[in-house]
Design a protein around this motif. Structure first.
Motif, PDB file in Angstrom:
ATOM      1  N   TYR A 319       0.863  -0.916  -0.021  1.00 31.61           N
ATOM      2  CA  TYR A 319       0.037   0.074   0.085  1.00 31.61           C
ATOM      3  C   TYR A 319       0.900   1.319  -0.183  1.00 31.61           C
ATOM      4  N   SER A 391      -8.867   4.478  -1.996  1.00 37.28           N
ATOM      5  CA  SER A 391      -7.707   4.189  -0.688  1.00 37.28           C
ATOM      6  C   SER A 391      -7.380   4.370   0.004  1.00 37.28           C
ATOM      7  N   TRP A 392      -8.726   4.376   1.066  1.00 35.62           N
ATOM      8  CA  TRP A 392      -9.298   4.780   2.383  1.00 35.62           C
ATOM      9  C   TRP A 392      -8.833   4.058   3.139  1.00 35.62           C
ATOM     10  N   LYS A 393      -8.084   4.846   3.944  1.00 37.07           N
ATOM     11  CA  LYS A 393      -7.671   3.201   5.056  1.00 37.07           C
ATOM     12  C   LYS A 393      -7.028   3.945   6.842  1.00 37.07           C
ATOM     13  N   GLU A 432      -3.472  -2.363  10.268  1.00 41.43           N
ATOM     14  CA  GLU A 432      -4.706  -1.572   9.582  1.00 41.43           C
ATOM     15  C   GLU A 432      -5.652  -2.426   9.851  1.00 41.43           C
ATOM     16  N   THR A 434      -8.859  -0.072   9.401  1.00 43.38           N
ATOM     17  CA  THR A 434     -10.085  -0.268   8.620  1.00 43.38           C
ATOM     18  C   THR A 434      -9.665  -0.445   7.161  1.00 43.38           C
ATOM     19  N   ASP A 435     -10.932  -0.226   6.210  1.00 38.56           N
ATOM     20  CA  ASP A 435     -11.034   0.130   4.775  1.00 38.56           C
ATOM     21  C   ASP A 435     -11.564   1.311   4.301  1.00 38.56           C
ATOM     22  N   ASP A 436     -11.808   1.145   3.262  1.00 38.30           N
ATOM     23  CA  ASP A 436     -12.964   1.980   2.076  1.00 38.30           C
ATOM     24  C   ASP A 436     -14.007   1.170   2.575  1.00 38.30           C
TER      25      ASP A 436
END
Length: 789
Positions: A319, A391-393, A432, A434-436
């Protein structure tokens, strides 16, 4: 003369209630005064009945109690106040609680022990089923907890022994306990929860039961210990566990252990059992470290020096690579940011990092924000802009200060790692969380009236200051084919432009080269290579236009790593390179790949195990279905794991709230053995309805099972009002090869002691078909939904 009688509404239960209130004053000088005050205005017969009841329950008792087969729980023989009883843990706790209340073993104590809440007769009266149905639980998803890293803390011989002890607490409180294990310098003892145990208190322990059978001199005397920890029993609130440190330098316990293992066969059997347990536990530890989805990092002050790669954390590593495949991880964890997490005196710290990428003029720009770096308005702006991008994380970075012995261990491997390991100061775990798929949660708050340019302060520089060393946690080659050093002139053609250069090394399908001038290529682009000299060896082959795909571009745009595009036209070219290598074996020696030694892996193994930031779960496949089997834990348990322990039984944790009704989503689909499978993540929300400390029921839903975000928020608010709320992130991934170099080494050592045991352990480990990680993200979910109190 008229005899006064009790009013009809004065029930037997009310008499007992009044008697209960008078028990503490029964032997005091002002007992009669209190009795008169309590019965003032009532008929004289009430006073007579109260005295009769108190005399009865306060009378000394000599009856023994045998609860075997009468209670829901395992019973053990205890010698208490000169009498032998068979009690379970609930009755054992009730004995101490009531002897304090009644001032000794009286008829009232006997009645209390005969009517505990888990007595089958009592349960039947309350309308609860008895017998086998009482203890029957849905144990389909019960898993065995294994304390990962526990063996590292055991520096001496321990003896598992269940034996009664007499304990004297400060303030002269006397307690009976039961040993679980003892060592020359410590002990673990089960005690009733009726007493208040304080950390650091000095207590005396007399091994009353062992003293009767042992010939060790001095065991009859009380030994002094200090309380290091008080652990709850998660499935039984009647007992607690004390972890003790022995004070003084006498060798009584050491002699006792040696006496217990007096002959060679006993000693060998004990040692071998320890080695089997150790090998099995280490096997799960190796699988965890090989498959963890988190990214371990090592820092020298605020500078990132080393990243540890595994089977499943490559998506996090990848990433942070831009369109040239150049890493931006060192820009994410720059010295100024790390200074917030590594302040002097802080041994551990953690914080949330929000991140997204933005494509501008065919360049990938990174933006990241650590929670303390921004105001609330800046954070909300970051959310509103970033959460709209795929691409939000969000990540959580845990930082641990390295201890002196850990620094010394790493310092041994400086030459092997190629970095100055003597300067390493901190270990970090990038996780990580959380994500989109959760992006909409971040758009609920009102967008602040700030200019987008406010986020420029959180944009990464284009080029990293340095590249950290990257190491895989296994001594296994990651290369698909060997590389050979070869410098030969080439020309690179793309988009009608030609740039000269030379190769540095090559394989049958790969090429590493250096150009004379920078190029504008990025990772994934296609180009053609003209081998100016090699094409003269075989003019029938199109070696002047071999198609390649770009894997990585150096920061200056001159160094390129390429892989050949395989099709029917390039098969002959691959064959040509293969023939070239076979005919020049004397001149072309394969470049040696530097693999970590077992010594280095062992050092990293020992260093990382006490820095767990998730609960690793190991899934086997005994038949057609996958089945969670073992979970890695550290004590005291984290709150969500403590809940699972309360729901479990027989020293197992119940994962029913997670997996019941969700096996296809959380196990079957994501753990299919498909080449190239990456970890899949799921969020699950759990509400534990509680009455006091007791769990009444549990409700659990996957995030996608909520019809609307408002429904999810209501679920959380309700959970916070009636008990406990947990948001967990579940990772699921298949395991293709659970075995590692260190597991094989351990199995070889165990086979020398017991081949059948080594075979059994190896077979158990080799059947691991899936791996999961359970991560608590409750705090971050409450923050993003702005539900924090």
């Amino acid at each position: 003369m008229r005899v006064s009688t009790l009013p009809e509404n004065m029930q037997q239960s009310e008499i007992l209630s009044l008697a209960e209130r008078l028990i503490p004053a029964y032997r005091s000088e002002d007992f009669n005064y209190l009795l008169n005050q309590l019965t003032d205005g009532e008929p004289p017969s009430l006073k007579i009945l109260l005295k009769m009841e108190l005399n009865r329950i306060m009378a000394p008792c000599q009856k023994t109690i045998d609860l075997r087969g009468r209670v829901q729980g395992e019973c053990r023989e205890y010698e208490l106040d000169g009498l032998k009883h068979w009690l379970d843990d609930v009755a054992f706790n009730a004995y101490h609680k009531n002897t304090r209340k009644f001032g000794g073993y009286t008829e009232g104590v006997w009645e209390a022990l005969s009517n505990t809440r888990n007595n089958f007769r009592v349960m039947q009266k309350r309308g609860k089923p008895i017998g086998q149905e009482v203890v029957a639980k849905d144990n389909q998803y019960h898993v065995e907890p294994i304390v990962l890293g526990y063996d590292l803390k055991r520096k001496e011989n321990r003896l598992k022994v269940s034996s009664q002890v007499d304990i004297t607490l400060p303030r002269s409180q006397f307690v009976h306990g039961l040993t679980l294990d003892i060592s020359p310098s410590g002990a673990k003892i089960k005690v009733p929860s009726a007493f208040d145990y304080k950390l650091g208190d000095a207590i005396t322990v007399r091994f009353s039961e062992l003293a009767k059978t042992s010939e060790v001199t001095g065991l009859q005397s009380a030994l002094e210990y200090r309380i290091l920890a008080v652990d709850d029993s998660y499935d039984n609130d009647a007992v607690k566990f004390l972890r003790l440190l022995k004070l003084g330098d006498d060798t009584v316990i050491d002699q006792l252990i040696q006496e217990s293992l007096r002959n060679e066969n006993q000693r060998t059997k004990h040692d071998n059992q320890d080695k089997v347990i150790r090998a099995r536990t280490r096997g799960f530890e190796h699988i965890f470290l090989k498959h963890t989805c988190n990214l371990p990092l090592f820092f020298s002050g605020g500078e990132l020096k080393l990243a540890l790669m595994t089977e499943n954390n490559q998506p996090i590593w990848q990433y942070w690579h831009d369109e040239r495949n150049q890493q931006s991880l060192t820009n994410l964890l720059h010295p100024k940011r790390m200074s917030l997490l590594t302040k002097p005196g802080m041994t551990t710290s953690n914080n949330v990092i929000y991140a997204f990428t933005h494509d501008h003029q065919e360049k990938t720009l990174f933006f990241s924000m650590l929670m303390p770096e921004a105001t609330r308005e800046q954070r909300q702006l970051f959310w509103h802009i970033g959460a709209k991008k795929p691409s939000w994380k969000a990540f959580r970075l845990h930082v641990f200060e390295l201890k002196k012995d850990e620094c010394a261990e790493l310092a041994k491997h400086g030459q092997e790692l190629g970095i100055d390991t003597s300067t390493l100061t901190h270990c970090g775990i990038l996780q990580e969380i959380t994500d989109d798929t959760s992006a909409r949660d971040y758009l609920l708050s009102e967008k602040p009236k700030l200019a987008s340019s406010e986020l420029n302060a959180f944009r990464h520089p284009r080029n990293a200051t340095h590249a950290p060393r990257c190491l895989y946690f296994d001594a296994k080659s990651r290369r698909k084919e060997p590389r050979y050093p070869l410098q030969t002139p080439i020309e690179l053609n793309f988009g009608g432009k030609t740039i000269a250069g030379k190769s540095l090394d090559f394989s049958k399908r790969g090429l590493n080269l250096n150009l004379d001038e920078p190029c504008q290529l990025k990772s994934g682009d296609e180009c053609q290579i003209d081998f100016l000299e090699l094409k003269l060896y075989d003019k029938r082959l199109p070696l002047d236009e071999v198609p390649y795909r770009v894997i990585r571009v150096g920061p200056n745009g001159k160094q390129l790593q390429l892989v050949m595009i395989e099709d029917s036209k390039t098969m002959k070219t691959i064959g040509f390179f293969n023939t070239l290598l076979e005919r020049n074996q004397a001149k072309l020696k394969p470049k040696q790949e530097i693999l970590p030694s077992n010594t280095l892996l062992e050092g990293l193994h020992n260093l990382l195990l006490d820095k767990m930031v998730c609960a690793p779960l190991f899934v086997d496949k005994p038949g057609a279905n996958l089945n969670p089997k073992v979970i890695g834990v550290n004590y005291p348990l984290l709150p969500h794991l403590a809940l699972f322990a309360q729901l479990g039984g027989d020293d197992k944790l119940s994962l029913n709230p997670i997996y019941k009704g969700h096996t296809n989503t959380l196990l079957a689909k994501p753990m299919k053995r498909i080449d190239g499978a990456e970890p899949q993540y799921f969020e699950i929300y759990i509400c534990a309805y509680k009455f006091g400390k007791r769990v009444q029921s549990v409700d659990a839903k996957l995030r996608e099972e909520f019809g609307h975000i408002k429904e999810r928020i209501e679920f959380i608010k309700n959970a916070l009002s009636v008990g406990d709320f947990f948001a967990l992130r579940i990772c699921s991934t298949p395991v293709f090869d659970p075995m590692t170099a260190l597991i094989r080494k351990d199995m070889e050592e165990l086979a020398l002691i017991s081949l059948p045991q080594a075979t059994k352990v190896e077979k158990e480990l080799s059947t691991i078909a899936g791996y999961s990680e359970i991560t608590d993200i409750t705090e971050e979910v409450l923050i993003r939904l702005e539900l924090t109190r």
